[in-house]
Motif scaffolding. Sequence first.
Motif, short mmCIF file in Angstrom:
data_model
loop_
_atom_site.label_atom_id
_atom_site.label_comp_id
_atom_site.label_asym_id
_atom_site.label_seq_id
_atom_site.Cartn_x
_atom_site.Cartn_y
_atom_site.Cartn_z
N VAL A 54 69.28 49.58 -6.12
CA VAL A 54 69.16 48.18 -5.71
C VAL A 54 70.01 47.31 -6.64
CG1 VAL A 54 67.57 46.25 -5.33
CG2 VAL A 54 66.84 48.58 -4.81
N ASP A 55 70.69 46.33 -6.07
CA ASP A 55 71.53 45.42 -6.83
C ASP A 55 70.65 44.36 -7.50
OD1 ASP A 55 73.38 43.54 -7.75
OD2 ASP A 55 74.66 43.69 -5.99
N THR A 56 70.74 44.24 -8.81
CA THR A 56 69.96 43.24 -9.56
C THR A 56 70.84 42.22 -10.26
OG1 THR A 56 69.88 44.64 -11.55
CG2 THR A 56 68.07 44.89 -9.95
N ASP A 57 72.10 42.15 -9.90
CA ASP A 57 73.04 41.20 -10.51
C ASP A 57 73.04 39.90 -9.71
OD1 ASP A 57 75.10 39.78 -11.62
OD2 ASP A 57 76.65 41.29 -11.24
N PRO A 58 72.50 38.80 -10.24
CA PRO A 58 72.43 37.55 -9.47
C PRO A 58 73.78 37.01 -9.02
CG PRO A 58 71.05 37.44 -11.43
CD PRO A 58 71.89 38.66 -11.56
N ALA A 59 74.85 37.41 -9.70
CA ALA A 59 76.19 36.94 -9.33
C ALA A 59 76.82 37.77 -8.22
CB ALA A 59 77.10 36.93 -10.56
N SER A 60 76.17 38.84 -7.83
CA SER A 60 76.73 39.74 -6.83
C SER A 60 76.41 39.26 -5.41
CB SER A 60 76.17 41.15 -7.03
OG SER A 60 76.47 41.97 -5.92
N PRO A 61 77.33 39.43 -4.47
CA PRO A 61 77.03 39.05 -3.08
C PRO A 61 75.96 39.93 -2.44
CG PRO A 61 79.17 40.14 -3.23
CD PRO A 61 78.73 39.87 -4.64
N SER A 62 75.70 41.09 -3.03
CA SER A 62 74.66 41.98 -2.50
C SER A 62 73.38 41.93 -3.34
CB SER A 62 75.18 43.42 -2.41
OG SER A 62 75.66 43.86 -3.67
N TYR A 63 73.20 40.87 -4.12
CA TYR A 63 72.01 40.73 -4.96
C TYR A 63 70.73 40.88 -4.13
CZ TYR A 63 68.55 38.38 -7.96
OH TYR A 63 67.43 38.06 -8.71
N GLY A 64 69.82 41.70 -4.66
CA GLY A 64 68.55 41.91 -3.98
C GLY A 64 68.64 42.79 -2.76
N ARG A 65 69.74 43.53 -2.61
CA ARG A 65 69.92 44.41 -1.46
C ARG A 65 69.95 45.87 -1.91
NH1 ARG A 65 72.43 41.95 2.85
NH2 ARG A 65 71.90 43.87 3.95
N VAL A 66 69.55 46.75 -1.00
CA VAL A 66 69.66 48.18 -1.23
C VAL A 66 71.12 48.60 -1.10
CG1 VAL A 66 69.04 50.47 -0.37
CG2 VAL A 66 67.31 48.67 -0.48
N LEU A 67 71.63 49.31 -2.10
CA LEU A 67 73.02 49.74 -2.12
C LEU A 67 73.21 51.19 -1.72
CD1 LEU A 67 74.14 48.11 -5.50
CD2 LEU A 67 74.44 47.19 -3.19
N ASN A 68 72.22 52.04 -2.00
CA ASN A 68 72.42 53.47 -1.77
C ASN A 68 71.09 54.21 -1.71
OD1 ASN A 68 74.36 55.86 -1.76
ND2 ASN A 68 73.04 56.41 -3.48
N PHE A 69 71.08 55.29 -0.95
CA PHE A 69 69.99 56.27 -0.94
C PHE A 69 70.58 57.61 -1.37
CE2 PHE A 69 68.65 53.07 2.03
CZ PHE A 69 67.26 53.02 1.94
N THR A 70 70.02 58.23 -2.40
CA THR A 70 70.36 59.61 -2.74
C THR A 70 69.20 60.48 -2.29
OG1 THR A 70 71.68 58.93 -4.67
CG2 THR A 70 70.97 61.23 -4.56
N ASP A 71 69.39 61.19 -1.19
CA ASP A 71 68.31 61.98 -0.61
C ASP A 71 68.07 63.25 -1.43
OD1 ASP A 71 67.92 60.22 1.48
OD2 ASP A 71 69.28 61.29 2.83
N MET A 72 66.81 63.66 -1.49
CA MET A 72 66.46 64.93 -2.10
C MET A 72 66.79 66.06 -1.12
SD MET A 72 65.43 63.92 -5.05
CE MET A 72 66.56 62.52 -4.87
#
Length: 477
Positions: A54-72
Amino acid sequence: MPHEHGPQEDRPSGHSDPSLYRTPAEAIAAPPEKLAYVAGFDRSAQRPDALITVDTDPASPSYGRVLNFTDMPDVGDELHHFGWNACSSALAHACHDNPERRYLLLPGLRSSRLHVLDTRPDPVRPRLVKTVAAEELAARAGYSRPHTLHCGPDGVFLSCLGAAAGGDGPGGVALLDHTTFDVLRPWETERGSQNFSYDVWWHLGSNVGVTSEWGTPWMVEDGVVPELLLGRKYGHALHFWELDTGRHLQRIDLGDQYQMVLELRPAHDPQAEWGFAGVVTNVEDLSASVWLWYRQGEAFTARKVIEIPAEPAKAEDLPPVLQPFGAVPPLVTDINLSVDDRWLYVSAWGTGELLQYDVSDPFHPLLTASVRLGGVTARTPHPAEPGRPLSGAPQMVEISRDGRRVYLTNSLYGAWDDQFYPDGIEPWIVKLDADPEAGGMTVDRRFFPHGAEFRGLRVHQTHLAGGDASSDSYCYR
């Protein structure tokens, strides 16, 4: 899958990882996290669980969004707690040569498998490099149902709920090699009176280990067993150990009415000898509590320093498991202590409240703020979507190193979710902005990944890139 390389590659000799800090003060002053890693699991066990970025950078356009799933690679793991291969205390461990916070280790609480994910070269998209089979954990350490892990002096400490044979007790701690992540052996050499297992932590400066108690797998895997709870059969004690030898030193019984002694949060000051333990419920009045353990002379003692009462409710508004009681128990299922040892956060997963306490004097915590989200009956909405009742409640709590950001997830454990929230839990992550000087916290309206963003996975523990309050211990003041 073979372990492709060790954590020392690609770094010049003598160059330490900048995310490892000698002191808590150095950690607090470091740059803020830009990514969070979250354990997600499929309650139906029909699809793989995943590590979610999850993106936690407030300056990022994807802040607060899921960026990736690494499946088991398999299904049915139920990812729960997880952790790094190395933390800041590795700077004083002679067994670490040029330590590096690089690999995330994800135990499957139901499968007993352990997955190793490499966060380099792409931190957004960690990749699987090794799976430790349940059979290896059973054969070499004698345990199953791995729960919590921390990078320790003699290896990675992996607490496990049950023994290998049938998954029943005694649970305990397995030691893993720091570099290969092979299972080495059980940590305990003299178990003493310990049988139940849950969390493990330590006081590095005084060579003391601490463990807590939940129950054996058959007592927890299908949900709370009311007969066991009312019969006071779950764990209700703290255990103290000689850290370097695994020898049991002392058991402190909190009283059998205090059922399920779960999360341990020792002081981050490596010379301090105190910490907090959360207790889920008191069967006499459904209250929850937090206890302080501390050294008194040659031994340790413990005292209750926080008590949170149950809240009355109409039986028809309650799930079947609670209807006979006519109340919602707080159910303290997680606590977390800020890196400066100043603020304690307590999640009441039943009533739907996160409480903040000033613990400058750990013997006398002062309640400074609270936030309501979800809850068994309240279903308090997120302020960004005031018309959307929330299922679940603040459960796992993670605090940024500087104490200014607090992250919450809402799922406890699949079978327990079903008992207390029988209409289902829609996943969410919430971020609070906290004031580390004066106290207080507010919900960040911009940060609210939830629902379909998680592809049907429920979310449990969060860890932050570069370290956080619950995954680091330190060597120096």
